[in-house]
Design an enzyme around this catalytic site. Structure first.
Site, PDB file in Angstrom:
ATOM      1  N   LYS A 201      -9.223  -4.152   6.946  1.00  0.00           N
ATOM      2  CA  LYS A 201      -9.801  -3.714   5.672  1.00  0.00           C
ATOM      3  C   LYS A 201     -11.111  -4.466   5.476  1.00  0.00           C
ATOM      4  O   LYS A 201     -11.124  -5.694   5.334  1.00  0.00           O
ATOM      5  CB  LYS A 201      -8.831  -3.992   4.527  1.00  0.00           C
ATOM      6  N   LYS A 254      -9.581   0.699   7.095  1.00  0.00           N
ATOM      7  CA  LYS A 254     -10.151   1.104   5.810  1.00  0.00           C
ATOM      8  C   LYS A 254     -11.493   0.402   5.637  1.00  0.00           C
ATOM      9  O   LYS A 254     -11.557  -0.828   5.775  1.00  0.00           O
ATOM     10  CB  LYS A 254      -9.197   0.706   4.673  1.00  0.00           C
TER      11      LYS A 254
END
Length: 330
Positions: A201, A254
């Site tokens: 992330k 992400k």
């Protein structure tokens, strides 16, 4: 042998022929649809920066769930806006908070729908960070304490599993969070509940609309000490390997659109199911351009999603999922 013996266009001559040799296929089974739930009644409030995405109160949520299941979308990811916030995000693990309530209702309405619970503290803390914050005495700056945050994430995950969540999806990027949550779930008797780890992330500018939607913007500083530097690729392998060794059942990248190389790298290195998160900023840009008539929304969205699959994603979390499901049905 070369041209004119070899003619690559031979396999592109008709729609049927192109379909026969298509290498990557996008289906509704690839989608996970994010949903935001809030306290109150009679609330279906469009999120300003995310046209077509809403905050739902529980009394209006069932209609949304029925639409999702009718489209054949197999899974949702739940985000909640709590009634109260505090320094340690205690609402996150309150068994009667909004995500837990929504989960219990959804499992009654649509037992076959896979409910994924986002497991983080940022929506629930008054400072907007993903863990316990301490002020550093030597320089007055605030820092998120990794190890003190882990027990709170475990309590949150167990609370979500108790409510009926099918998958726990920790998004906090604390070191050791998969180990802690796996041990906590197992000790509580939820050995069969998988963990979909936000393994890679990045500290991304693409999250802006989400922070409006989830009311989770940091009240000071940023998240660069725990989310990844967008410039780094090899570090993504280290993050993902740690989660594999700690017992993750899914890996996630992400955002997705600016990190297709990272998706491909993880796909080549690991054999766990790989999830791409087509995040809020990616969605908002397409919606804004389409509203101005600058792009063909349907073609752009489907091309973008197929690109994520081609890069290696097995599943895609996307705010476009409902529209894409309609388009794929024809």
């Amino acid at each position: 042998m070369s041209f004119p013996t070899i003619r690559h266009r031979r396999l592109r001559g008709s729609a049927a022929l192109r379909s026969m040799v298509r290498e990557t296929v996008l289906t509704v089974n690839d989608f996970i649809y994010p949903i935001y739930v809030v306290h109150g009644t009679n609330i279906k409030e469009e999120i300003r920066s995310m046209p077509g995405v809403y905050h739902f109160s529980l009394d209006l949520l069932e209609a949304e769930i029925r639409e999702i299941t009718a489209l054949g979308i197999p899974s949702i990811m739940l985000f909640g806006i709590p009634a109260t916030k505090d320094a340690v995000g205690s609402s996150a693990y309150d068994p009667n908070e909004i995500v837990q309530q929504a989960t219990r209702l959804i499992k009654q309405w649509a037992p076959e729908l896979v409910v994924i619970a986002d497991t983080c503290l940022c929506q629930y803390t008054d400072h907007g960070h993903c863990g316990v914050v301490h002020v550093q005495e030597h320089n007055g700056t605030a820092d998120v304490n990794n190890d003190e945050s882990l027990p709170l994430l475990v309590k949150t995950a167990v609370s979500q599993a108790e409510a009926g969540a099918d998958i726990i999806a920790p998004s906090n990027m604390m070191d050791g969070f998969v180990t802690a949550i796996r041990e906590g779930l197992d000790e509580a008797g939820y050995t069969n509940v998988p963990i979909m780890s936000y393994s890679v992330k990045y500290a991304s500018a693409y999250y802006g609309p989400f922070r409006e939607a989830a009311h989770s913007a940091p009240q000071f500083g940023d998240r660069k000490t725990y989310q990844m530097d967008p410039a780094n690729a090899r570090e993504a392998l280290r993050e993902a390997e740690s989660d594999v060794l700690e017992g993750a059942d899914f890996l996630m990248v992400k955002p997705a659109l600016a990190y297709l190389d990272i998706i491909r790298t993880l796909k080549d290195q690991f054999d766990l199911p790989l999830v791409a998160y087509n995040v809020s900023g990616e969605y908002a840009m397409v919606k804004a351009a389409a509203a101005n008539g600058w792009i063909d929304e349907q073609k752009i969205v489907l091309e973008t999603l197929i690109g994520m699959k081609r890069a290696g994603a097995d599943l895609i979390i996307s705010y476009h999922a409902k529209d894409a499901a309609h388009w794929l049905k024809g």
